[in-house]
Design a protein around this motif. Structure first.
Motif, PDB file in Angstrom:
ATOM      1  N   ALA A  45       0.651  -1.541   0.515  1.00 55.38           N
ATOM      2  CA  ALA A  45      -0.041  -0.356  -0.634  1.00 55.38           C
ATOM      3  C   ALA A  45       0.466   1.256   0.308  1.00 55.38           C
ATOM      4  O   ALA A  45       0.461   2.106  -0.512  1.00 55.38           O
ATOM      5  CB  ALA A  45      -1.134  -0.337   1.449  1.00 55.38           C
ATOM      6  N   GLU A  46       2.007   1.290   0.317  1.00 54.30           N
ATOM      7  CA  GLU A  46       2.497   2.327   0.738  1.00 54.30           C
ATOM      8  C   GLU A  46       3.370   2.236  -0.380  1.00 54.30           C
ATOM      9  O   GLU A  46       4.019   3.792  -0.580  1.00 54.30           O
ATOM     10  CB  GLU A  46       3.854   2.410   1.900  1.00 54.30           C
ATOM     11  CG  GLU A  46       4.591   3.621   2.287  1.00 54.30           C
ATOM     12  CD  GLU A  46       5.925   2.902   3.033  1.00 54.30           C
ATOM     13  OE1 GLU A  46       6.722   3.288   2.928  1.00 54.30           O
ATOM     14  OE2 GLU A  46       5.698   2.161   4.225  1.00 54.30           O
ATOM     15  N   SER A  47       4.004   1.485  -0.911  1.00 53.28           N
ATOM     16  CA  SER A  47       5.015   1.839  -2.152  1.00 53.28           C
ATOM     17  C   SER A  47       3.476   1.489  -3.340  1.00 53.28           C
ATOM     18  O   SER A  47       4.098   3.085  -4.433  1.00 53.28           O
ATOM     19  CB  SER A  47       5.079  -0.194  -2.259  1.00 53.28           C
ATOM     20  OG  SER A  47       5.674   0.150  -4.181  1.00 53.28           O
ATOM     21  N   TRP A  48       2.301   1.604  -3.730  1.00 48.46           N
ATOM     22  CA  TRP A  48       1.694   1.992  -4.474  1.00 48.46           C
ATOM     23  C   TRP A  48       1.046   3.653  -4.160  1.00 48.46           C
ATOM     24  O   TRP A  48       1.366   3.994  -4.972  1.00 48.46           O
ATOM     25  CB  TRP A  48      -0.028   1.622  -4.516  1.00 48.46           C
ATOM     26  CG  TRP A  48       0.616   0.379  -4.975  1.00 48.46           C
ATOM     27  CD1 TRP A  48       0.108  -0.754  -5.134  1.00 48.46           C
ATOM     28  CD2 TRP A  48      -0.318   0.286  -6.517  1.00 48.46           C
ATOM     29  NE1 TRP A  48       0.286  -2.089  -5.630  1.00 48.46           N
ATOM     30  CE2 TRP A  48       0.201  -1.592  -6.803  1.00 48.46           C
ATOM     31  CE3 TRP A  48      -0.536   1.262  -7.361  1.00 48.46           C
ATOM     32  CZ2 TRP A  48      -0.096  -1.761  -7.664  1.00 48.46           C
ATOM     33  CZ3 TRP A  48      -0.329   0.559  -9.060  1.00 48.46           C
ATOM     34  CH2 TRP A  48      -0.634  -0.648  -9.231  1.00 48.46           C
ATOM     35  N   ARG A  49       0.393   4.186  -2.433  1.00 50.26           N
ATOM     36  CA  ARG A  49       1.047   5.555  -2.799  1.00 50.26           C
ATOM     37  C   ARG A  49       2.141   6.426  -3.341  1.00 50.26           C
ATOM     38  O   ARG A  49       1.686   7.368  -3.699  1.00 50.26           O
ATOM     39  CB  ARG A  49       0.377   5.966  -0.776  1.00 50.26           C
ATOM     40  CG  ARG A  49      -0.733   5.408  -0.633  1.00 50.26           C
ATOM     41  CD  ARG A  49      -1.161   5.656   0.377  1.00 50.26           C
ATOM     42  NE  ARG A  49      -1.952   4.681   0.866  1.00 50.26           N
ATOM     43  CZ  ARG A  49      -2.601   3.309   1.458  1.00 50.26           C
ATOM     44  NH1 ARG A  49      -0.518   3.591   1.973  1.00 50.26           N
ATOM     45  NH2 ARG A  49      -2.570   3.478   2.835  1.00 50.26           N
ATOM     46  N   SER A  50       2.510   5.919  -3.449  1.00 52.03           N
ATOM     47  CA  SER A  50       4.716   6.589  -3.295  1.00 52.03           C
ATOM     48  C   SER A  50       4.561   6.735  -4.893  1.00 52.03           C
ATOM     49  O   SER A  50       4.844   8.290  -5.392  1.00 52.03           O
ATOM     50  CB  SER A  50       5.665   6.521  -3.395  1.00 52.03           C
ATOM     51  OG  SER A  50       6.246   4.982  -3.724  1.00 52.03           O
ATOM     52  N   LEU A  52       1.795   6.691  -7.051  1.00 51.38           N
ATOM     53  CA  LEU A  52       0.406   7.037  -7.384  1.00 51.38           C
ATOM     54  C   LEU A  52       0.622   8.654  -7.548  1.00 51.38           C
ATOM     55  O   LEU A  52       0.484   9.735  -8.854  1.00 51.38           O
ATOM     56  CB  LEU A  52      -1.282   7.091  -6.579  1.00 51.38           C
ATOM     57  CG  LEU A  52      -1.210   5.515  -6.876  1.00 51.38           C
ATOM     58  CD1 LEU A  52      -2.583   5.152  -5.947  1.00 51.38           C
ATOM     59  CD2 LEU A  52      -1.762   5.765  -8.902  1.00 51.38           C
ATOM     60  N   ARG A  53       2.095   9.501  -6.895  1.00 51.04           N
ATOM     61  CA  ARG A  53       2.415  10.958  -6.237  1.00 51.04           C
ATOM     62  C   ARG A  53       2.831  11.220  -7.997  1.00 51.04           C
ATOM     63  O   ARG A  53       2.288  12.131  -8.508  1.00 51.04           O
ATOM     64  CB  ARG A  53       2.973  11.300  -5.238  1.00 51.04           C
ATOM     65  CG  ARG A  53       2.745  11.243  -3.774  1.00 51.04           C
ATOM     66  CD  ARG A  53       3.149  11.274  -3.177  1.00 51.04           C
ATOM     67  NE  ARG A  53       3.360  10.080  -2.827  1.00 51.04           N
ATOM     68  CZ  ARG A  53       3.851   9.544  -1.569  1.00 51.04           C
ATOM     69  NH1 ARG A  53       3.950  10.747   0.003  1.00 51.04           N
ATOM     70  NH2 ARG A  53       4.721   8.601  -0.776  1.00 51.04           N
ATOM     71  N   PHE A  54       3.629  10.426  -7.995  1.00 55.78           N
ATOM     72  CA  PHE A  54       4.311  10.803  -9.918  1.00 55.78           C
ATOM     73  C   PHE A  54       3.396  10.483 -10.899  1.00 55.78           C
ATOM     74  O   PHE A  54       4.182  11.079 -12.287  1.00 55.78           O
ATOM     75  CB  PHE A  54       5.213   9.801  -9.931  1.00 55.78           C
ATOM     76  CG  PHE A  54       6.372  10.412  -8.443  1.00 55.78           C
ATOM     77  CD1 PHE A  54       7.069  11.293  -8.371  1.00 55.78           C
ATOM     78  CD2 PHE A  54       6.700   9.525  -7.808  1.00 55.78           C
ATOM     79  CE1 PHE A  54       8.365  12.081  -7.623  1.00 55.78           C
ATOM     80  CE2 PHE A  54       7.333   9.667  -6.328  1.00 55.78           C
ATOM     81  CZ  PHE A  54       8.134  11.632  -6.163  1.00 55.78           C
ATOM     82  N   LEU A  55       2.477   9.523 -11.155  1.00 53.91           N
ATOM     83  CA  LEU A  55       1.456   9.364 -12.038  1.00 53.91           C
ATOM     84  C   LEU A  55       0.806  10.291 -13.054  1.00 53.91           C
ATOM     85  O   LEU A  55       0.098  11.765 -12.054  1.00 53.91           O
ATOM     86  CB  LEU A  55       0.841   8.135 -12.412  1.00 53.91           C
ATOM     87  CG  LEU A  55       1.173   6.723 -11.766  1.00 53.91           C
ATOM     88  CD1 LEU A  55      -0.282   5.485 -11.312  1.00 53.91           C
ATOM     89  CD2 LEU A  55       2.117   6.579 -12.776  1.00 53.91           C
ATOM     90  N   ARG A  56       0.898  10.222 -14.223  1.00 53.11           N
ATOM     91  CA  ARG A  56       0.070  11.432 -14.491  1.00 53.11           C
ATOM     92  C   ARG A  56      -1.107  11.344 -16.027  1.00 53.11           C
ATOM     93  O   ARG A  56      -0.262   9.814 -16.366  1.00 53.11           O
ATOM     94  CB  ARG A  56       0.813  12.735 -14.633  1.00 53.11           C
ATOM     95  CG  ARG A  56       1.869  13.588 -14.385  1.00 53.11           C
ATOM     96  CD  ARG A  56       0.799  14.405 -12.831  1.00 53.11           C
ATOM     97  NE  ARG A  56       1.481  14.929 -12.219  1.00 53.11           N
ATOM     98  CZ  ARG A  56       1.808  14.797 -11.222  1.00 53.11           C
ATOM     99  NH1 ARG A  56       0.693  13.020 -10.320  1.00 53.11           N
ATOM    100  NH2 ARG A  56       1.616  15.357  -9.787  1.00 53.11           N
ATOM    101  N   PRO A  57      -1.512  11.840 -16.173  1.00 50.67           N
ATOM    102  CA  PRO A  57      -2.808  11.075 -17.332  1.00 50.67           C
ATOM    103  C   PRO A  57      -1.952  11.311 -18.439  1.00 50.67           C
ATOM    104  O   PRO A  57      -1.688  12.699 -18.616  1.00 50.67           O
ATOM    105  CB  PRO A  57      -4.089  11.189 -17.637  1.00 50.67           C
ATOM    106  CG  PRO A  57      -3.633  13.037 -16.319  1.00 50.67           C
ATOM    107  CD  PRO A  57      -2.557  13.027 -15.857  1.00 50.67           C
TER     108      PRO A  57
END
Length: 109
Positions: A45-50, A52-57
């Motif tokens: 969960a922690e890995s996914w949250r980090s 997601l902060r860098f993902l952009r459409p």
């Protein structure tokens, strides 16, 4: 949810008595608890949250290209279904014609 879908796909059904229904519900609950525990302990969960902060459409052009590809795939699938339906109808008609007086057999697809 995942455990429930594995046991019973959304378009399926199962006839169970009360004991089996209780066992099924208990199984789903146990699997969900185990998945939650594994997710928490593995730090996923922690890995996914980090991440997601860098993902952009995708940019406008890329998004338009993806939309066009989706529409093309949907149209091709619809065309294939129509073609398959036509072949199925011809096959059923040929089968009925070959049966002669027994033509009531096979009326349902």
């Amino acid at each position: 949810q995942q455990a429930r879908e594995v046991m019973l796909p959304s378009n399926g059904f199962v006839l169970m008595d009360e004991k089996a229904a209780t066992a099924s519900t208990d199984f789903v609950r146990a699997v969900e608890m185990d998945m939650d525990l594994q997710w928490t302990q593995s730090k996923e969960a922690e890995s996914w949250r980090s991440k997601l902060r860098f993902l952009r459409p995708p940019s406008g052009d890329v998004m338009e290209e993806l939309r066009a590809m989706k529409e093309k795939a949907l149209k091709e699938n619809a065309d294939l279904r129509v073609s398959q339906d036509a072949r199925d109808s011809k096959r059923r008609e040929a089968q009925l014609a070959s049966l002669g007086e027994k033509s009531h057999v096979g009326l349902l697809p």
